[in-house]
Design an enzyme around this catalytic site. Structure first.
Site, PDB file in Angstrom:
ATOM      1  N   CYS B 131       0.815  -1.220   0.000  1.00 23.33           N
ATOM      2  CA  CYS B 131       0.000   0.000   0.000  1.00 23.33           C
ATOM      3  C   CYS B 131       0.851   1.274   0.000  1.00 23.33           C
ATOM      4  CB  CYS B 131      -0.979  -0.010   1.160  1.00 23.33           C
ATOM      5  SG  CYS B 131      -0.253  -0.487   2.724  1.00 23.33           S
ATOM      6  N   SER B 395      45.791  -2.245  39.195  1.00 24.24           N
ATOM      7  CA  SER B 395      46.853  -1.618  38.421  1.00 24.24           C
ATOM      8  C   SER B 395      48.198  -2.150  38.898  1.00 24.24           C
ATOM      9  CB  SER B 395      46.780  -0.095  38.542  1.00 24.24           C
ATOM     10  OG  SER B 395      46.858   0.275  39.883  1.00 24.24           O
ATOM     11  N   ILE B 399      55.296   2.558  40.873  1.00 21.96           N
ATOM     12  CA  ILE B 399      56.705   2.902  40.656  1.00 21.96           C
ATOM     13  C   ILE B 399      56.769   4.421  40.625  1.00 21.96           C
ATOM     14  CG2 ILE B 399      58.739   2.453  39.220  1.00 21.96           C
ATOM     15  CD1 ILE B 399      57.269  -0.105  39.898  1.00 21.96           C
ATOM     16  N   ASP B 439      59.157  11.991  27.494  1.00 18.41           N
ATOM     17  CA  ASP B 439      59.919  13.044  28.186  1.00 18.41           C
ATOM     18  C   ASP B 439      61.378  12.625  28.354  1.00 18.41           C
ATOM     19  OD1 ASP B 439      57.687  14.706  28.540  1.00 18.41           O
ATOM     20  OD2 ASP B 439      57.119  13.643  30.370  1.00 18.41           O
ATOM     21  N   THR B 456      56.558  17.018  33.568  1.00 18.16           N
ATOM     22  CA  THR B 456      55.409  17.906  33.378  1.00 18.16           C
ATOM     23  C   THR B 456      54.862  18.226  34.761  1.00 18.16           C
ATOM     24  OG1 THR B 456      54.923  16.777  31.331  1.00 18.16           O
ATOM     25  CG2 THR B 456      53.163  18.114  32.250  1.00 18.16           C
ATOM     26  N   ILE B 480      45.800  12.326  26.495  1.00 17.46           N
ATOM     27  CA  ILE B 480      46.926  11.769  27.233  1.00 17.46           C
ATOM     28  C   ILE B 480      46.747  10.257  27.291  1.00 17.46           C
ATOM     29  CG2 ILE B 480      47.461  13.806  28.624  1.00 17.46           C
ATOM     30  CD1 ILE B 480      45.701  12.693  30.828  1.00 17.46           C
ATOM     31  N   SER B 481      47.722   9.551  27.860  1.00 16.76           N
ATOM     32  CA  SER B 481      47.597   8.095  27.870  1.00 16.76           C
ATOM     33  C   SER B 481      47.493   7.528  29.284  1.00 16.76           C
ATOM     34  CB  SER B 481      48.766   7.465  27.123  1.00 16.76           C
ATOM     35  OG  SER B 481      49.975   7.985  27.618  1.00 16.76           O
ATOM     36  N   GLY B 482      47.639   8.368  30.287  1.00 14.20           N
ATOM     37  CA  GLY B 482      47.505   7.861  31.641  1.00 14.20           C
ATOM     38  C   GLY B 482      47.570   8.998  32.646  1.00 14.20           C
ATOM     39  N   GLU B 499      45.580   1.795  28.681  1.00 11.27           N
ATOM     40  CA  GLU B 499      45.658   0.328  28.563  1.00 11.27           C
ATOM     41  C   GLU B 499      44.816  -0.356  29.635  1.00 11.27           C
ATOM     42  OE1 GLU B 499      49.773  -0.913  28.663  1.00 11.27           O
ATOM     43  OE2 GLU B 499      50.260   0.684  27.246  1.00 11.27           O
TER      44      GLU B 499
END
Lengths: 128, 514
Positions: B131, B395, B399, B439, B456, B480-482, B499
């Site tokens: 239809c 985690s 360190i 760094d 930083t 950023i990565s962490g 990660e």
């Protein structure tokens, strides 16, 4: 008056501004600055009885002075007079008048464009 | 003392006395509520604010051959068409499907353009039936050739609303506008003493069927809005935060673009500025005294929008007189305040509605059912999947490094422990900075021997009790990565990395069989 002072790399280490303030009757306000060893520029507001003499002095010393010709405008068609811009302005160039309308003051504006970016209806434009 | 019918007769006879809510405040102050109730018939209210929960039903009419639309786009903004064949609902906050336009042109802008009478491109598609054989169409529509364009807003006219500050050290972009860092400004959004539901705080006159001013046309209250809340704390008889709401309806063909506007909150989304005005019939002195409320009497809670949680901390309580003065004081500091809703437009709306009634063009209605005044409070949405907090993530052992460490030692430590980030701490394990393997490479390349020269110092951190989803957004935002995990005493407890988060997501998906 408001002006952009442009510093060439060789000017960066010279105390021209210090001499200007020491030797002339001027009040001097830095509104924006971005100078590194490669040179840079600074937006200043200069007032006082010897402002013009002072400007001639720093021009002679080698700093390029270009007075700011900026127009900040509110588009009355687009503006809904909400006032979101008022508290964002770092120099109080935007205010709410007695009729609750938003007023933009061309004289005070330093062209940071925070209002332009944050306006919900894109009603404020800064043209340099 | 008075009835709606009596008031309507006076409107018809041109004898009704109508004032705005702003004028009523003064009248009751001077004459008292009893006299005001005798003298005044109607108080008009008004508001013009960003109301995200707004939208419109559009009926396009049938094509030949006909189509049963399953997807429809108006100027590139998707409208929901899972209703019958040629009906769609365009919502104010839907962004353009074109990622380059996105929130700069959304459903709210489509609604404004329709009301302005502009042509709108309609693209629709379907699966085709016996239809409804047509499967695609592309054409232009405008308000005049739509069968119906009915604005139906599920939640408008919040009774009161919190004002917003931002305690974090970066500017944030919210539905309350741009909030400067370190409480650099305060943003509020209410017409205060002029606002409709603050002038009838116990819903003694407003309900389903109340005729109102909506975007320049006659509209109606359909009932309580979504998230209608009757259980909010009150001071001076009015709620101190968002409480009652309204569901509104109006004919867009009659609306005036002066009283409705598509807008965009930067980095947040599109929204519709809706102009609404509600007439309050002054039936007795109790109602008269309630319409006398002033900006000063209405408490407004200042909340910290820097905290991305459902319940945001209350920083301070203020009122609309202070907020409208241009600055308020928080912890002894003057902070500039500015509104997000237009008081100028709100006043215009209250005046416009007043003139409609004065001219005998607008009559009041008896609501079929008053708004709920008790027993209504919205619940939260619980996410079945448990929110995982930072301190629940497994985690790696912590360190750390000290600012005076030799670069070579630090490099060795990173390799031995197979990590890419090291928080730099002082003797009390308090955070001083962060170094990444990048760094270290940079330090070697430039011959810098000490860690403190390359670390930083401005570090983005995670708190132990924050949800991991919030951290994922932070990692993405700052590219950023962490980041280091910090406890209540600002001591470094560990590191959380991109990660860790991807490992968590994989484990979660495995459990759920995704």
């Amino acid at each position: 008056m408001k002006a952009w002072l442009k510093f060439s790399p060789k000017m960066v280490n010279q105390a021209v501004i210090t001499d200007l303030i020491k030797n002339f009757d001027v009040s001097f306000n830095i509104l924006r600055a971005d100078i590194n060893p490669k040179g840079g520029k600074m937006l200043i507001e200069i007032k006082g009885s010897e402002a013009e003499k002072g400007i001639t002095y720093i021009e002679k010393a080698g700093i390029d002075v270009s007075p700011v010709k900026r127009v900040v405008k509110k588009d009355k068609e687009l503006c809904i007079d909400c006032g979101a811009c008022v508290s964002l302005c770092p120099v109080k160039a935007i205010s709410v008048d007695e009729d609750w309308a938003v007023d933009v003051n061309d004289e005070e504006c330093i062209g940071c464009k925070l209002c332009t970016y944050s306006c919900p209806t894109k009603a404020i434009k800064v043209v340099e | 003392m008075k009835t709606i019918e009596e008031i309507n007769q006076r409107i018809k006879d041109g004898d009704a006395v109508v004032v705005t809510a702003a004028e009523m405040t003064q009248i009751v102050k001077e004459d008292g509520a009893d006299k005001a109730a005798k003298d005044i018939d109607v108080v008009t209210t008004g508001t013009f604010g960003a109301m995200c929960s707004s939208g419109a039903f559009l009926n396009f009419g049938h094509t030949d051959p006909p189509i049963k639309m399953t997807k429809s786009y108006l100027n590139g903004v998707e409208a929901y068409s899972g209703l019958a064949a040629v009906d769609s609902y365009i919502g104010a906050t839907q962004p353009s499907k074109n990622p380059e336009i996105g929130i700069d042109y959304g459903g709210a802008h489509v609604i404004e353009d329709l009301i302005r009478g502009r042509d709108i491109e309609l693209v629709a598609s379907s699966y085709g039936t016996d239809c409804y054989p047509l499967t695609d169409l592309r054409t232009h529509i405008n308000i005049d050739n739509l069968n119906e364009a009915i604005m139906v807003n599920p939640r408008n006219c919040y009774q009161n609303y919190a004002s917003a500050v931002n305690s974090t050290d970066e500017t944030i972009y919210t539905y309350m506008g741009t909030l400067l860092s370190n409480m650099g400004n305060v943003s509020f959004s209410s017409a205060g003493g002029l606002s409709p539901l603050l002038n009838d705080p116990y819903f003694q006159t407003i309900g389903m069927g109340t005729r109102i001013f909506l975007c320049g046309a006659e509209g109606y209250v359909i009932g309580e809005g979504t998230q209608h809340n009757t259980e909010v704390q009150r001071k001076n008889g009015v709620p101190v935060n968002g409480a009652g709401t309204l569901m509104l309806k109006g004919d867009m063909k009659q609306m005036d673009h002066e009283f409705v506007r598509g807008a965009t909150m930067p980095k947040y989304g599109s929204t519709l500025y809706v102009g609404a005005g509600i007439p309050i019939p002054i039936l007795n002195s109790d109602i008269a005294s309630k319409t006398a409320i002033s900006d000063e009497d209405i408490v407004c809670q200042v909340m910290d929008y820097g905290v991305p949680k459902r319940s945001k901390p209350i920083v301070v309580e203020t009122n609309y007189k202070e907020l409208r003065s241009g600055s308020i004081e928080i912890n002894g500091v003057e902070i500039e305040s500015s509104p997000l809703s237009s008081y100028k437009k709100a006043l215009e709306i209250a005046e416009e509605l007043k003139s409609w009634i004065d001219k005998g063009n607008f009559f009041l209605t008896n609501p079929v059912k008053l708004l709920a005044s008790q027993g209504s409070s919205p619940g939260p949405l619980e996410i079945r999947r448990q929110t995982i907090l930072v301190n629940e993530i497994k985690s790696k052992a912590l360190i750390i490094a000290s600012p005076n460490d030799d670069i070579r030692d630090v490099a060795k430590r990173m390799v031995q422990n197979n990590v890419n980030h090291l928080p730099v701490v002082d003797a009390d394990q308090k955070l001083l900075g962060i170094v990444t393997s990048w760094d270290i490479a940079n330090a070697v390349a430039k011959g810098k021997p000490m860690l403190k020269e390359v670390m930083t110092k401005k570090v983005v951190i995670a708190r132990e009790d924050e949800p991991v989803d919030v951290i994922a957004r932070r990692i993405d935002k700052h590219e950023i990565s962490g980041m280091p995990i910090i406890d209540k005493n600002n001591r470094v407890m560990g590191m959380i990395t991109a990660e860790d988060i991807s490992r968590l997501m994989c484990a979660r998906n495995r459990e759920e069989g995704v």
